[in-house]
Design a protein around this motif. Sequence first.
Motif, short mmCIF file in Angstrom:
data_model
loop_
_atom_site.label_atom_id
_atom_site.label_comp_id
_atom_site.label_asym_id
_atom_site.label_seq_id
_atom_site.Cartn_x
_atom_site.Cartn_y
_atom_site.Cartn_z
N TYR A 128 -29.00 -75.51 19.45
CA TYR A 128 -28.09 -75.69 18.32
C TYR A 128 -26.63 -75.52 18.77
N GLU A 129 -26.40 -74.54 19.62
CA GLU A 129 -25.03 -74.26 20.05
C GLU A 129 -24.45 -75.43 20.85
N GLU A 130 -25.25 -75.95 21.77
CA GLU A 130 -24.76 -77.06 22.58
C GLU A 130 -24.58 -78.32 21.73
N THR A 131 -25.51 -78.55 20.84
CA THR A 131 -25.40 -79.74 19.98
C THR A 131 -24.16 -79.64 19.09
N ALA A 132 -23.95 -78.47 18.53
CA ALA A 132 -22.77 -78.28 17.67
C ALA A 132 -21.49 -78.46 18.48
N ALA A 133 -21.49 -77.95 19.72
CA ALA A 133 -20.30 -78.10 20.57
C ALA A 133 -20.09 -79.57 20.95
N ALA A 134 -21.17 -80.27 21.24
CA ALA A 134 -21.04 -81.68 21.63
C ALA A 134 -20.54 -82.53 20.48
N LEU A 135 -20.96 -82.20 19.28
CA LEU A 135 -20.57 -83.01 18.12
C LEU A 135 -19.36 -82.44 17.39
N GLN A 136 -18.86 -81.31 17.86
CA GLN A 136 -17.68 -80.68 17.26
C GLN A 136 -17.88 -80.40 15.77
N ILE A 137 -19.01 -79.83 15.47
CA ILE A 137 -19.30 -79.42 14.10
C ILE A 137 -19.76 -77.97 14.13
N ASN A 138 -19.70 -77.32 12.97
CA ASN A 138 -20.14 -75.93 12.95
C ASN A 138 -21.65 -75.83 12.76
N SER A 139 -22.15 -74.63 12.89
CA SER A 139 -23.60 -74.43 12.88
C SER A 139 -24.22 -74.82 11.55
N GLY A 140 -23.55 -74.49 10.45
CA GLY A 140 -24.09 -74.82 9.13
C GLY A 140 -24.19 -76.32 8.92
#
Lengths: 165, 275
Positions: A128-140
């Motif tokens: 989740y963390e890497e995906t959120a960082a790659a897409l520049q979105i927050n966890s929620g």
Amino acid sequence: MLTYQDLAFNVARRLVGNDDAACDVTQDAFWSAYRHLDQFKGGSFRAWLLRIVTNASYDLLRARQRNARDSLDQMMDETSFDAPDPGDLPEALVLRQETMQTLEEAIQQLPFEQRSVIVLCDVQGLSYEETAAALQINSGTLKSRLSRARRRLRDSLVQRRELWE
Amino acid sequence: MNDNLSAERLPHVHEMLSEYLDGQLDEATRQRVEAHLVTCADCRADYETLRQTVRVLRQLPMRAVPRGFAITASAPPRRGALFWLRVTNSALAALFIALLAARLVLPGLGQTITTRSDVSTVRPAAVNVASPAAPGGQSSVAQRPVGLAPVSPNQTASTASEAASAVSHASAAPTAAPAPAQPFAAAGARSSAAAAPTVAPAAAPTSIQVVPPIAVPAAAPVQRAPTATGPPSAPAAAPAAAGAAWPAWYDPLLGAVGAVVLAMLGVLIVMGRHR
């Protein structure tokens, strides 16, 4: 960076839908990463590289959509696998190829935002963390987007019984 | 309590199944979801289909990379060529627009400029012609009708002394002399005392100021500036000068630039379509 070329190409391939465009996206992303290497502030290099790949894929698809060149049928045709002659393969393997093609087509029909989370998180197995960082979105945002994407994909695949066996 | 939880949390459980599938829920929430799944067949089926979807997604194989993506100094990005093609096409399109605008807007301006240049070329011609013939020319003009036969320099020289003497006589009888001849009388008087060619430069400016319209026909026989001989030939000279403002190769160049721009645009469209 070449360590990630398989990952980058596969992500690009499933985001843009064909090999040629995926090669262009991957090459451009590598050049962009090479030129802007000083802008990498630490953290996951893989996520940073995939962010460039995702942005390049989005730019390509937006330009393609703006010019209204690619119809959905063309996208479907380009999604086909380069599979061997089905007559040379056992029935189970052919079925698997068809299953994979169905799945790839279903992924291509998702909106880009949902497709990107599915590809990164479920297909490539990023956290989740890497995906959120790659897409520049927050966890929620990632969690809700992933939930909607999975449901939408599930609804489009529910007719194919072989997937549920 | 479970029933109350189910009633209150049903929408939330529905939304949390994806996170539950990935093990992203905290312990307390996870237990609540599991308890609900035991009692709710719909949510259980929902969860099961989601789980199967994720399972097949994770079984998708990696595709083989068609080629390498190593970055070398001699391997620029493939889209670089497309980029520079776009830049070149944009520059050529701007050049085409500028050339076309100049062609459409400037003809009037070119005509104005060349008309002025006609005037500027006429004046020196008139001066050049009038200056050597000034003493004789002026005197002959004063005494001949317009359109008289050409006067050769020799005739001018010979008539200079005649004119000088005639004008000197006229100056002796002021009532018979025309008004324009008054300044010339002094020059003629001096020319009678000195040689005609040496007097001519001094007399030239005076002759131009006195009778410019008549001096032109008098100068015409010299045949050095035929277009400056009178008003009828001036309109014919203007279009010729305006046409000279746009060389013959301008329109073909304009067409060639436009054709190149269109061709490159077609190439860009085709390349973009195959991307």
